[in-house]
Design an enzyme around this catalytic site. Structure first.
Site, short mmCIF file in Angstrom:
data_model
loop_
_atom_site.label_atom_id
_atom_site.label_comp_id
_atom_site.label_asym_id
_atom_site.label_seq_id
_atom_site.Cartn_x
_atom_site.Cartn_y
_atom_site.Cartn_z
N ARG A 173 52.75 11.13 61.38
CA ARG A 173 54.00 10.68 62.00
C ARG A 173 54.46 9.39 61.34
NH1 ARG A 173 50.77 12.10 66.24
NH2 ARG A 173 50.23 9.91 66.58
N GLY A 196 46.73 26.63 61.70
CA GLY A 196 45.72 26.74 62.74
C GLY A 196 46.26 26.31 64.09
N ALA A 253 45.73 31.72 61.92
CA ALA A 253 44.65 32.16 62.80
C ALA A 253 44.48 31.15 63.91
CB ALA A 253 43.33 32.31 62.02
N MET A 295 39.66 29.50 63.25
CA MET A 295 39.22 29.69 61.87
C MET A 295 37.73 29.96 61.76
SD MET A 295 41.94 29.23 59.88
CE MET A 295 43.63 28.61 60.14
N HIS A 298 37.73 24.01 77.11
CA HIS A 298 38.12 23.08 76.06
C HIS A 298 38.18 21.66 76.60
CE1 HIS A 298 39.34 26.69 73.78
NE2 HIS A 298 39.21 25.92 72.72
N LYS A 346 43.39 19.08 75.32
CA LYS A 346 44.06 20.30 74.85
C LYS A 346 45.31 20.56 75.68
CE LYS A 346 43.23 25.09 73.45
NZ LYS A 346 43.78 24.85 72.12
#
Length: 261
Positions: free
Chosen positions: A37, A93, A117, A120, A150, A154
């Site tokens: 950023r 990803g 994907a 990965m 997770h 997340k």
């Protein structure tokens, strides 16, 4: 083996930093550029390559380098458009993309090599190959559930991997996941409908990623679990994908199954 030039998006983030570190230690990859950023871009000076807050400034000096992006859907789509403009292959990803955004990625893959994907991991790829056999051999008497855990940072739920696992289960039953999935249960919900596939999410701590597929049948259950111990698992898979993608032609959206044939 030919060295693969890569450009890392979000190079100061958790995944980006790990990717940069692994590239610097690799004899098969070279760090051609890094992007962060604009307000954080000065921190990129620690890398001995082109660095900027605008991906176009990096791609203009990184012809042919494979872009690796694990950021956020909107940022990934903007990077994809830049990759299209400069002709760079791209490994994606990022998870949480909408159907419309995925369609945009598929359209871009007609013009540049694109690999996408949600996970990965080589282990997850093998799991996706095995699950349909379990579904078919066990039959419709077994209820199917996917549970994922997770870390508390997340932002999307269910995880992209959980959705991919759910899609794999649904396809093995000749179903569309959107027609049979259940992501939330609360209140007096009644008996579980036949053919439903549950996708449940837990968030907390620093869990990298756990996924369990349950086959819940009469008088028994089977649990198949994949646990990621480190993000290096995903990073190494992405770098392997980048090296593979560098020699591919556009025309389709590539996935782990294409690379592991």
């Amino acid at each position: 083996m030919q060295v693969c030039d890569v450009v890392i998006m979000g190079a100061l983030g958790r995944m980006g930093s790990m990717l940069c570190s692994m590239v610097q230690e690799s004899d098969q990859h070279r760090l051609a550029g890094v992007v962060e950023r604009p307000n954080a871009a000065p921190g990129l000076s620690k890398y001995e390559c082109v660095g900027a807050g605008d991906v176009k400034d990096v791609l203009a000096k990184s012809k042919g380098a494979v872009v690796i992006d694990f950021t956020a859907p909107e940022a990934t789509l903007a990077t994809l458009d830049a990759a299209l403009e400069y002709g760079n292959p791209m490994v994606i990803g990022t998870t949480g993309l909408t159907a419309e955004q995925v369609a945009h990625v598929e359209e871009a893959a007609k013009s540049i090599p694109v690999f996408m994907a949600p996970n990965m991991s080589i282990g997850i790829s093998v799991l996706l190959d095995i699950l349909p056999q379990l579904v078919k051999k066990l039959g419709p008497q077994y209820d199917l559930e996917v549970m994922e855990i997770h870390h508390n940072k997340k932002v999307d739920s269910p995880s992209g991997t959980a959705l991919k696992l759910g899609q794999c289960l649904a396809q093995a039953r000749d179903e569309n996941l959107d027609d049979v999935k259940q992501c939330c249960r609360e209140g007096i919900i009644g008996a579980r409908p036949d053919g439903e596939i549950g996708l449940q999410a837990i968030r907390g701590g620093d869990v990298v990623g756990d996924h369990t597929v349950y086959f819940l049948g009469p008088a028994e259950r089977i649990e198949v679990t994949h646990r990621a111990h480190s993000r290096s698992n995903f990073a190494s898979g992405a770098l392997r994908a980048a090296h593979w993608l560098a020699s591919q032609q556009p025309g389709k959206l590539y996935a782990m199954a294409d690379m592991l044939i």
